[in-house]
Design a protein around this motif. Structure first.
Motif, PDB file in Angstrom:
ATOM      1  N   ALA A   1       0.619  -4.771  11.680  1.00 46.35           N
ATOM      2  CA  ALA A   1       0.986  -5.071  10.289  1.00 46.35           C
ATOM      3  C   ALA A   1       2.331  -5.796  10.213  1.00 46.35           C
ATOM      4  N   GLY A   2       3.315  -5.297  10.944  1.00 52.25           N
ATOM      5  CA  GLY A   2       4.637  -5.922  10.925  1.00 52.25           C
ATOM      6  C   GLY A   2       4.655  -7.302  11.561  1.00 52.25           C
ATOM      7  N   ALA A   3       4.030  -7.428  12.715  1.00 48.14           N
ATOM      8  CA  ALA A   3       4.003  -8.725  13.401  1.00 48.14           C
ATOM      9  C   ALA A   3       3.260  -9.773  12.585  1.00 48.14           C
ATOM     10  N   SER A   4       2.158  -9.384  11.971  1.00 46.43           N
ATOM     11  CA  SER A   4       1.405 -10.356  11.172  1.00 46.43           C
ATOM     12  C   SER A   4       2.179 -10.766   9.927  1.00 46.43           C
ATOM     13  N   ALA A   5       2.986  -9.852   9.368  1.00 46.31           N
ATOM     14  CA  ALA A   5       3.825 -10.221   8.220  1.00 46.31           C
ATOM     15  C   ALA A   5       4.842 -11.287   8.628  1.00 46.31           C
ATOM     16  N   VAL A   6       5.466 -11.098   9.790  1.00 46.88           N
ATOM     17  CA  VAL A   6       6.438 -12.079  10.278  1.00 46.88           C
ATOM     18  C   VAL A   6       5.750 -13.412  10.564  1.00 46.88           C
ATOM     19  N   LEU A   7       4.628 -13.359  11.259  1.00 47.75           N
ATOM     20  CA  LEU A   7       3.904 -14.587  11.595  1.00 47.75           C
ATOM     21  C   LEU A   7       3.455 -15.347  10.351  1.00 47.75           C
ATOM     22  N   LEU A   8       2.887 -14.631   9.400  1.00 49.95           N
ATOM     23  CA  LEU A   8       2.408 -15.303   8.187  1.00 49.95           C
ATOM     24  C   LEU A   8       3.563 -15.803   7.322  1.00 49.95           C
ATOM     25  N   GLY A   9       4.670 -15.076   7.335  1.00 51.78           N
ATOM     26  CA  GLY A   9       5.854 -15.556   6.617  1.00 51.78           C
ATOM     27  C   GLY A   9       6.377 -16.850   7.220  1.00 51.78           C
ATOM     28  N   ALA A  10       6.471 -16.881   8.531  1.00 52.25           N
ATOM     29  CA  ALA A  10       6.945 -18.088   9.213  1.00 52.25           C
ATOM     30  C   ALA A  10       5.957 -19.242   9.046  1.00 52.25           C
ATOM     31  N   PHE A  11       4.681 -18.930   9.138  1.00 52.65           N
ATOM     32  CA  PHE A  11       3.654 -19.953   8.958  1.00 52.65           C
ATOM     33  C   PHE A  11       3.759 -20.584   7.569  1.00 52.65           C
ATOM     34  N   GLY A  12       3.927 -19.749   6.554  1.00 49.39           N
ATOM     35  CA  GLY A  12       4.064 -20.269   5.191  1.00 49.39           C
ATOM     36  C   GLY A  12       5.322 -21.091   4.993  1.00 49.39           C
ATOM     37  N   ALA A  13       6.412 -20.639   5.603  1.00 50.01           N
ATOM     38  CA  ALA A  13       7.694 -21.328   5.434  1.00 50.01           C
ATOM     39  C   ALA A  13       7.769 -22.641   6.199  1.00 50.01           C
ATOM     40  N   HIS A  14       7.031 -22.741   7.285  1.00 45.35           N
ATOM     41  CA  HIS A  14       7.138 -23.936   8.123  1.00 45.35           C
ATOM     42  C   HIS A  14       5.879 -24.796   8.097  1.00 45.35           C
ATOM     43  N   ALA A  15       4.781 -24.268   8.566  1.00 44.29           N
ATOM     44  CA  ALA A  15       3.558 -25.072   8.682  1.00 44.29           C
ATOM     45  C   ALA A  15       2.965 -25.449   7.327  1.00 44.29           C
TER      46      ALA A  15
ATOM     47  N   VAL B   1       3.390 -12.255   1.335  1.00 39.94           N
ATOM     48  CA  VAL B   1       4.230 -11.889   2.476  1.00 39.94           C
ATOM     49  C   VAL B   1       5.165 -10.738   2.105  1.00 39.94           C
ATOM     50  N   GLN B   2       5.758 -10.781   0.921  1.00 42.14           N
ATOM     51  CA  GLN B   2       6.670  -9.715   0.512  1.00 42.14           C
ATOM     52  C   GLN B   2       5.958  -8.363   0.447  1.00 42.14           C
ATOM     53  N   TYR B   3       4.817  -8.319  -0.204  1.00 40.53           N
ATOM     54  CA  TYR B   3       4.074  -7.060  -0.288  1.00 40.53           C
ATOM     55  C   TYR B   3       3.574  -6.639   1.093  1.00 40.53           C
ATOM     56  N   HIS B   4       3.164  -7.574   1.898  1.00 42.97           N
ATOM     57  CA  HIS B   4       2.706  -7.301   3.260  1.00 42.97           C
ATOM     58  C   HIS B   4       3.839  -6.628   4.050  1.00 42.97           C
ATOM     59  N   PHE B   5       5.010  -7.225   3.991  1.00 43.51           N
ATOM     60  CA  PHE B   5       6.154  -6.708   4.743  1.00 43.51           C
ATOM     61  C   PHE B   5       6.567  -5.311   4.273  1.00 43.51           C
ATOM     62  N   TRP B   6       6.743  -5.150   2.972  1.00 38.94           N
ATOM     63  CA  TRP B   6       7.170  -3.851   2.446  1.00 38.94           C
ATOM     64  C   TRP B   6       6.170  -2.753   2.787  1.00 38.94           C
ATOM     65  N   HIS B   7       4.904  -3.095   2.738  1.00 36.61           N
ATOM     66  CA  HIS B   7       3.904  -2.069   2.998  1.00 36.61           C
ATOM     67  C   HIS B   7       3.655  -1.860   4.490  1.00 36.61           C
ATOM     68  N   ALA B   8       4.028  -2.817   5.320  1.00 35.74           N
ATOM     69  CA  ALA B   8       4.048  -2.569   6.768  1.00 35.74           C
ATOM     70  C   ALA B   8       5.131  -1.527   7.069  1.00 35.74           C
ATOM     71  N   LEU B   9       6.260  -1.638   6.390  1.00 41.99           N
ATOM     72  CA  LEU B   9       7.322  -0.637   6.549  1.00 41.99           C
ATOM     73  C   LEU B   9       6.892   0.721   5.998  1.00 41.99           C
ATOM     74  N   ALA B  10       6.218   0.718   4.851  1.00 40.19           N
ATOM     75  CA  ALA B  10       5.720   1.973   4.281  1.00 40.19           C
ATOM     76  C   ALA B  10       4.707   2.617   5.223  1.00 40.19           C
ATOM     77  N   LEU B  11       3.887   1.794   5.836  1.00 40.83           N
ATOM     78  CA  LEU B  11       2.917   2.280   6.809  1.00 40.83           C
ATOM     79  C   LEU B  11       3.635   2.952   7.981  1.00 40.83           C
ATOM     80  N   ALA B  12       4.721   2.355   8.440  1.00 37.48           N
ATOM     81  CA  ALA B  12       5.504   2.944   9.529  1.00 37.48           C
ATOM     82  C   ALA B  12       6.079   4.298   9.120  1.00 37.48           C
ATOM     83  N   VAL B  13       6.569   4.391   7.900  1.00 41.13           N
ATOM     84  CA  VAL B  13       7.096   5.669   7.401  1.00 41.13           C
ATOM     85  C   VAL B  13       5.989   6.709   7.389  1.00 41.13           C
ATOM     86  N   ALA B  14       4.819   6.321   6.909  1.00 44.74           N
ATOM     87  CA  ALA B  14       3.697   7.263   6.864  1.00 44.74           C
ATOM     88  C   ALA B  14       3.317   7.733   8.267  1.00 44.74           C
ATOM     89  N   VAL B  15       3.304   6.809   9.218  1.00 41.56           N
ATOM     90  CA  VAL B  15       2.901   7.149  10.591  1.00 41.56           C
ATOM     91  C   VAL B  15       3.850   8.182  11.201  1.00 41.56           C
TER      92      VAL B  15
END
Length: 117
Positions: free
Chosen positions: A6-20, A37-51
């Protein structure tokens, strides 16, 4: 594994959107992508908290709700930004509901866990 994905894909998709996609998307599409991307990132962090939480039975519901929300909410916005038909937007609110359910489950689980300590 799920948190890392979840976290890696948020970073990748954020970079993809910003550059490509910088010169490919119009302003509206770019805003959709940014919101996804913002909701993806925040909820990847929320997912980590839950885990890592001790939220008992609610932990599992929170984890899967956050994961499902990322796929449905952010995924539908990514698709719309890339030109998917407007009906794809029907999925977005269900992803939002999954996010809300995840937060409620996490909150209840953490509250219950704090009483048992």
């Amino acid at each position: 594994m799920l948190v890392g994905l979840a976290g890696a894909s948020a970073v990748l998709l954020g970079a993809f959107g910003a550059h490509a996609l910088k010169h490919v998307l119009d302003t509206t599409q770019h805003e959709l992508w940014r919101t996804a991307v913002q909701y993806h990132f925040w909820h990847a962090l929320a997912l980590a908290v839950a885990v890592v939480s001790r939220a008992g039975k609610a932990r599992r519901l929170a984890m899967w709700s956050f994961a499902l929300g990322i796929v449905m909410f952010s995924g539908s916005l990514y698709a719309l930004a890339l030109g998917a038909p407007r009906w794809v937007g029907i999925v977005t609110p269900f992803g939002g509901v999954a996010f809300i359910l995840g937060w409620v489950a996490l909150g209840v689980g953490l509250k219950t866990a704090s009483r048992s300590v």
